[in-house]
Write a protein that holds these residues in place. Structure first.
Motif, PDB file in Angstrom:
ATOM      1  N   GLU A 205       0.811  -1.228   0.000  1.00 36.97           N
ATOM      2  CA  GLU A 205       0.000   0.000   0.000  1.00 36.97           C
ATOM      3  C   GLU A 205       0.837   1.268   0.000  1.00 36.97           C
ATOM      4  O   GLU A 205       0.296   2.369  -0.077  1.00 36.97           O
ATOM      5  CB  GLU A 205      -0.925   0.002   1.228  1.00 36.97           C
ATOM      6  CG  GLU A 205      -0.280   0.355   2.564  1.00 36.97           C
ATOM      7  CD  GLU A 205       0.459  -0.799   3.240  1.00 36.97           C
ATOM      8  OE1 GLU A 205       0.821  -1.770   2.548  1.00 36.97           O
ATOM      9  OE2 GLU A 205       0.682  -0.705   4.459  1.00 36.97           O
ATOM     10  N   VAL A 209       7.043   9.556  -1.026  1.00 32.67           N
ATOM     11  CA  VAL A 209       6.553  10.885  -0.646  1.00 32.67           C
ATOM     12  C   VAL A 209       6.173  11.728  -1.870  1.00 32.67           C
ATOM     13  O   VAL A 209       5.197  12.480  -1.846  1.00 32.67           O
ATOM     14  CB  VAL A 209       7.620  11.638   0.193  1.00 32.67           C
ATOM     15  CG1 VAL A 209       7.174  13.057   0.496  1.00 32.67           C
ATOM     16  CG2 VAL A 209       7.896  10.875   1.480  1.00 32.67           C
ATOM     17  N   HIS A 210       6.931  11.588  -2.956  1.00 32.52           N
ATOM     18  CA  HIS A 210       6.686  12.440  -4.134  1.00 32.52           C
ATOM     19  C   HIS A 210       5.565  11.920  -5.024  1.00 32.52           C
ATOM     20  O   HIS A 210       5.159  12.588  -5.967  1.00 32.52           O
ATOM     21  CB  HIS A 210       7.973  12.605  -4.945  1.00 32.52           C
ATOM     22  CG  HIS A 210       8.450  11.311  -5.532  1.00 32.52           C
ATOM     23  ND1 HIS A 210       9.324  10.476  -4.872  1.00 32.52           N
ATOM     24  CD2 HIS A 210       8.134  10.693  -6.689  1.00 32.52           C
ATOM     25  CE1 HIS A 210       9.541   9.399  -5.612  1.00 32.52           C
ATOM     26  NE2 HIS A 210       8.834   9.503  -6.713  1.00 32.52           N
ATOM     27  N   LEU A 213      -1.303  10.684  -4.659  1.00 30.81           N
ATOM     28  CA  LEU A 213      -2.130   9.734  -3.929  1.00 30.81           C
ATOM     29  C   LEU A 213      -3.049   8.994  -4.903  1.00 30.81           C
ATOM     30  O   LEU A 213      -3.568   9.592  -5.843  1.00 30.81           O
ATOM     31  CB  LEU A 213      -2.982  10.522  -2.919  1.00 30.81           C
ATOM     32  CG  LEU A 213      -3.453   9.784  -1.678  1.00 30.81           C
ATOM     33  CD1 LEU A 213      -2.265   9.255  -0.872  1.00 30.81           C
ATOM     34  CD2 LEU A 213      -4.308  10.715  -0.818  1.00 30.81           C
ATOM     35  N   LYS A 217      -4.195   3.550  -1.324  1.00 28.59           N
ATOM     36  CA  LYS A 217      -2.783   3.603  -0.936  1.00 28.59           C
ATOM     37  C   LYS A 217      -2.505   4.776   0.014  1.00 28.59           C
ATOM     38  O   LYS A 217      -3.309   5.710   0.119  1.00 28.59           O
ATOM     39  CB  LYS A 217      -1.901   3.727  -2.184  1.00 28.59           C
ATOM     40  CG  LYS A 217      -2.103   2.539  -3.143  1.00 28.59           C
ATOM     41  CD  LYS A 217      -0.829   2.150  -3.858  1.00 28.59           C
ATOM     42  CE  LYS A 217      -1.065   0.852  -4.636  1.00 28.59           C
ATOM     43  NZ  LYS A 217       0.172   0.238  -5.068  1.00 28.59           N
ATOM     44  N   ILE A 218      -1.390   4.708   0.672  1.00 32.61           N
ATOM     45  CA  ILE A 218      -0.942   5.803   1.546  1.00 32.61           C
ATOM     46  C   ILE A 218       0.535   6.037   1.274  1.00 32.61           C
ATOM     47  O   ILE A 218       1.241   5.145   0.801  1.00 32.61           O
ATOM     48  CB  ILE A 218      -1.114   5.463   3.049  1.00 32.61           C
ATOM     49  CG1 ILE A 218      -0.316   4.194   3.421  1.00 32.61           C
ATOM     50  CG2 ILE A 218      -2.586   5.287   3.407  1.00 32.61           C
ATOM     51  CD1 ILE A 218      -0.212   3.948   4.907  1.00 32.61           C
ATOM     52  N   ARG A 219       0.991   7.238   1.586  1.00 34.96           N
ATOM     53  CA  ARG A 219       2.424   7.490   1.428  1.00 34.96           C
ATOM     54  C   ARG A 219       3.171   6.932   2.626  1.00 34.96           C
ATOM     55  O   ARG A 219       2.664   6.903   3.748  1.00 34.96           O
ATOM     56  CB  ARG A 219       2.683   8.991   1.270  1.00 34.96           C
ATOM     57  CG  ARG A 219       2.070   9.543  -0.017  1.00 34.96           C
ATOM     58  CD  ARG A 219       2.582  10.928  -0.325  1.00 34.96           C
ATOM     59  NE  ARG A 219       1.792  11.540  -1.403  1.00 34.96           N
ATOM     60  CZ  ARG A 219       0.663  12.211  -1.203  1.00 34.96           C
ATOM     61  NH1 ARG A 219       0.187  12.370   0.020  1.00 34.96           N
ATOM     62  NH2 ARG A 219       0.010  12.736  -2.229  1.00 34.96           N
ATOM     63  N   ASN A 220       4.366   6.479   2.369  1.00 35.75           N
ATOM     64  CA  ASN A 220       5.223   5.912   3.411  1.00 35.75           C
ATOM     65  C   ASN A 220       5.730   7.054   4.307  1.00 35.75           C
ATOM     66  O   ASN A 220       6.665   7.764   3.952  1.00 35.75           O
ATOM     67  CB  ASN A 220       6.385   5.180   2.736  1.00 35.75           C
ATOM     68  CG  ASN A 220       7.418   4.663   3.737  1.00 35.75           C
ATOM     69  OD1 ASN A 220       7.188   4.664   4.942  1.00 35.75           O
ATOM     70  ND2 ASN A 220       8.548   4.217   3.210  1.00 35.75           N
ATOM     71  N   SER A 221       5.116   7.213   5.463  1.00 42.02           N
ATOM     72  CA  SER A 221       5.548   8.277   6.375  1.00 42.02           C
ATOM     73  C   SER A 221       6.486   7.735   7.458  1.00 42.02           C
ATOM     74  O   SER A 221       7.244   8.487   8.060  1.00 42.02           O
ATOM     75  CB  SER A 221       4.337   8.955   7.022  1.00 42.02           C
ATOM     76  OG  SER A 221       3.591   8.029   7.793  1.00 42.02           O
ATOM     77  N   PRO A 224      10.590   8.079   6.445  1.00 40.96           N
ATOM     78  CA  PRO A 224      11.181   9.404   6.688  1.00 40.96           C
ATOM     79  C   PRO A 224      11.200   9.774   8.177  1.00 40.96           C
ATOM     80  O   PRO A 224      12.143  10.413   8.645  1.00 40.96           O
ATOM     81  CB  PRO A 224      10.270  10.351   5.898  1.00 40.96           C
ATOM     82  CG  PRO A 224       9.624   9.491   4.858  1.00 40.96           C
ATOM     83  CD  PRO A 224       9.476   8.138   5.494  1.00 40.96           C
TER      84      PRO A 224
ATOM     85  N   GLY B  96      -3.431  -1.508   0.063  1.00 41.27           N
ATOM     86  CA  GLY B  96      -3.037  -0.863  -1.180  1.00 41.27           C
ATOM     87  C   GLY B  96      -3.964  -1.153  -2.332  1.00 41.27           C
ATOM     88  O   GLY B  96      -3.821  -0.557  -3.398  1.00 41.27           O
ATOM     89  N   ALA B 182       5.532  13.886   5.102  1.00 42.52           N
ATOM     90  CA  ALA B 182       5.649  12.751   4.187  1.00 42.52           C
ATOM     91  C   ALA B 182       4.263  12.235   3.804  1.00 42.52           C
ATOM     92  O   ALA B 182       3.975  12.003   2.632  1.00 42.52           O
ATOM     93  CB  ALA B 182       6.480  11.639   4.830  1.00 42.52           C
TER      94      ALA B 182
END
Lengths: 433, 433
Positions: A205, A209-210, A213, A217-221, A224, B96, B182
């Protein structure tokens, strides 16, 4: 029960360890790393590899604390009230100079703040308390009052004697230590090298970061965040990205990382579900496993293994649990590897600022905010402290430790808190000066 | 009395300002600097140039908090104690993925922790609480208990709604903020650029750190300490060395530095003695002077001037006074230039841990050590806090503010302390976890 039996488990049945027991299992694999020399200006935040002893007394000479005249106090003892005695000025000693002559009875030397007090002199009288005159081409200083020996003179070794311990090994260097190291002529400092910490996340999922969306899915926080936490702990983070839930990919990534870095931290894939590949991977070689369940919330699934002497810490993918797991397990390892005197979070007592009703059969580490009112420390649980919640991490500067109990806690109760690194944020806005 | 009159003075007579008045005179020249973009991983410790609003709700979809089955709670309402209802499994939703079908009465979807809950479903039942069977090639899940709608589902926007303020401008970025940035897809962060701070020392007595000690001289410890303090405050220090007590040299150095940097800090040369060249230099153009005496100990000679809009802070050469002067005057300027919400040191109340008998007609800022016992904050003055003393700086994590009084302070008295940046050091050794 021996440790081999303890790690026996099925997918749904894990043997849970207390936090302290889990910590002591991993900390023994956190060996202090090699020493390296860094330039003084790069040393803040690093840990001293060896104690520093004073190579010379400090100050290294009797130092004047005033602009004025160095003289012998006994010369002023003869005076009666209102008398004025005159001494011959035999020298002029600016800062950095070596006195040219010794001071004898009846003589004095003009001297600057910080300059070396000449032999013989035992006191310095401030300029403003003196008069001066010229008699037959000879300069004289006039003194009106009785002065005590030792006044305005900082004796050699007053701050530190030669050979005295100045800074212990394992101390984290700060600006005040820099002053000491500079004063003692240490342009390169022996510190422990930073642990290289490989970081990767698992989860199909996860977006970078760049990336824009997309549904589901979600951004990998977490990666970082872990990178920042590793750096804050003095480690050197190496970002290995996020991988999809594929056990082959995870296996090779883990293997590579364990061979390349001093510590490997992963996030995600440690629950009991179908795609919990880190759990599966560690269960494959359970002889290496140190634990895969801890009696704590959040992060009970936190897992640790050791391969070839290198630790693998598999933290929960839930942001709150990942954050707490880092501070309880990863940070102590990173600090211990740097030889820190105290690798664990400081433990304080505080007054609970608001009711906390959630109870559990496991110890809870509640993200909380500290405040100080009238010299008393108060801890307030953040608004939502669920394991999966990310947004309240930023507002936390401590973790309230809520032991397993049948009943909740009331405002005003005394609680144990673990202080998180950094400034107490809630106080920034209360500041004045 | 207008400000031009206030700065009128002779060498021995200076008009002294209160600390707060002196601070407010300089802070107005500390303009917030330009914005720049830095990669996310370089942003910790920097100050946000603009507020961050949530570009989308977080979470961005209804999220499952469990491994289990997504279903409609109303389907479980019909049950009596001991009943088992069977629902057709119509989908399998890993993390995801996007659900393929909506959930209708009588159906359920296998779902993972963190996955998107399908349309129609309003609850997730954990895997461990279910049974499964196959009927005519069709998979079914069995549920034994009544479940409430909303259970194990984190609704869209639960943590943050779209457009909600997430991080205010002027906030210093920490690891928890990195997680938020992020998660919202911000790989480059707008921060205020670091102020370039020129640092030099004056004094013929000064040796460089690498030079061997010679009689009458000392190594320059203030410049490296200031370098570390500037960096700790987010500034970018530029080391301009130490110069001998030569006013021509000092004049050209000051001029060059004021043209090249955002702030210039000097140490030494501000007392009333013969070689106090910084004082002389600033007195030459007194129209630029903001103050040259402050009602404080140590550091009453702290001097500030402004030339061409750029601040020159001339701190005392006494290490203790230099350290205190930095925190009261230079640090707030450096933080304000970065847009910090609160540039001044946090002000706490503490219990005085030991008697402090020294009194003065000026406010004293006593280097001190903090401890927390049973939720109460105690402040202990360091063993020797004289202005000239360097070695106790490293043991200080706060400054006790002792107002001018006729009598000393007793242990147990309530005192105001200014918290210095960094961890409370005395507590490191008290820690457990």
């Amino acid at each position: 029960m021996n440790s081999r039996e303890e790690v026996t488990h099925s997918k749904f049945h894990r043997k849970a360890l207390q936090v302290k027991e889990a910590q002591s299992r991993i900390i023994e694999y956190a060996k202090v790393l090699d020493t390296e020399e860094v330039p003084l200006y790069q040393s803040p935040g690093r840990y001293l590899a060896e104690p520093v002893y004073a190579p010379h007394p400090f100050p290294a000479f009797n130092r004047s604390g005033m602009d004025g005249y160095a003289l012998i106090a006994a010369d002023t003892e003869v005076m009666n009230e209102g008398d004025l005695i005159w001494l011959d000025i035999v020298d002029n000693i600016p800062c950095g100079a070596v006195p040219a002559v010794d001071i004898r009875r009846g003589t004095a030397a003009r001297i600057m703040t910080g300059a070396q007090v000449p032999q013989g002199a035992d006191t310095v009288v401030m300029l403003e308390a003196t008069e001066s005159r010229e008699v037959d081409g000879l300069l004289q200083v006039g003194i009106r009052k009785l002065h005590k020996a030792g006044r305005n003179v900082t004796p050699i070794g007053f701050e530190l004697r030669e050979g005295e311990l100045v800074l212990p090994a394992g101390r984290m260097i700060k600006a005040g230590d820099i002053a000491v190291l500079a004063a003692f002529g240490i342009p390169f400092v022996k510190v422990i090298r930073r642990p290289k910490v490989g970081i990767f996340a698992t989860g199909t999922e996860l977006l970078e970061v760049h990336e824009p969306l997309v549904p589901g899915k979600i951004r990998n926080s977490n990666s970082p965040m872990l990178e920042a936490l590793v750096r804050e702990s003095g480690g050197d983070p190496v970002m290995l990205g996020a991988i999809v839930d594929d056990i082959e990919l995870a296996r090779s990534k883990v293997q590579m990382a364990l061979e390349s870095y001093d510590l490997v931290i992963t996030t995600g894939g440690v629950s009991v579900g179908d795609y919990d590949i880190m759990g599966d991977l560690i269960r494959e070689n359970s002889g290496d496993m140190l634990f895969n369940k801890v009696t704590m919330r959040p992060g009970s699934v936190t897992t640790a293994a050791v391969r070839g002497g290198t630790l693998l810490l598999a933290l929960s993918g839930n942001p709150g649990a990942c954050f707490v797991g880092f501070h309880l397990f990863a940070r102590p390892v990173i600090l211990q590897m740097q030889g820190a005197v105290q690798p664990f979070l400081p433990e304080w007592t505080a007054v609970l600022g608001a009711e906390y009703s959630k109870v559990n059969n496991y110890t809870r580490f509640v993200r909380s905010r500290l405040e100080i009112h009238e010299g008393r420390l108060y801890a307030y649980p953040v608004s939502i402290d669920e394991s999966s919640v990310m947004v309240t991490i930023k507002d936390s500067d401590c973790l309230i430790v809520v032991p397993p109990e049948e009943r909740g806690l009331s405002a005003g109760d005394s609680v144990k808190v673990l202080k998180l690194p950094g400034e107490i944020r809630g106080l920034e806005s209360m500041a004045g000066s």
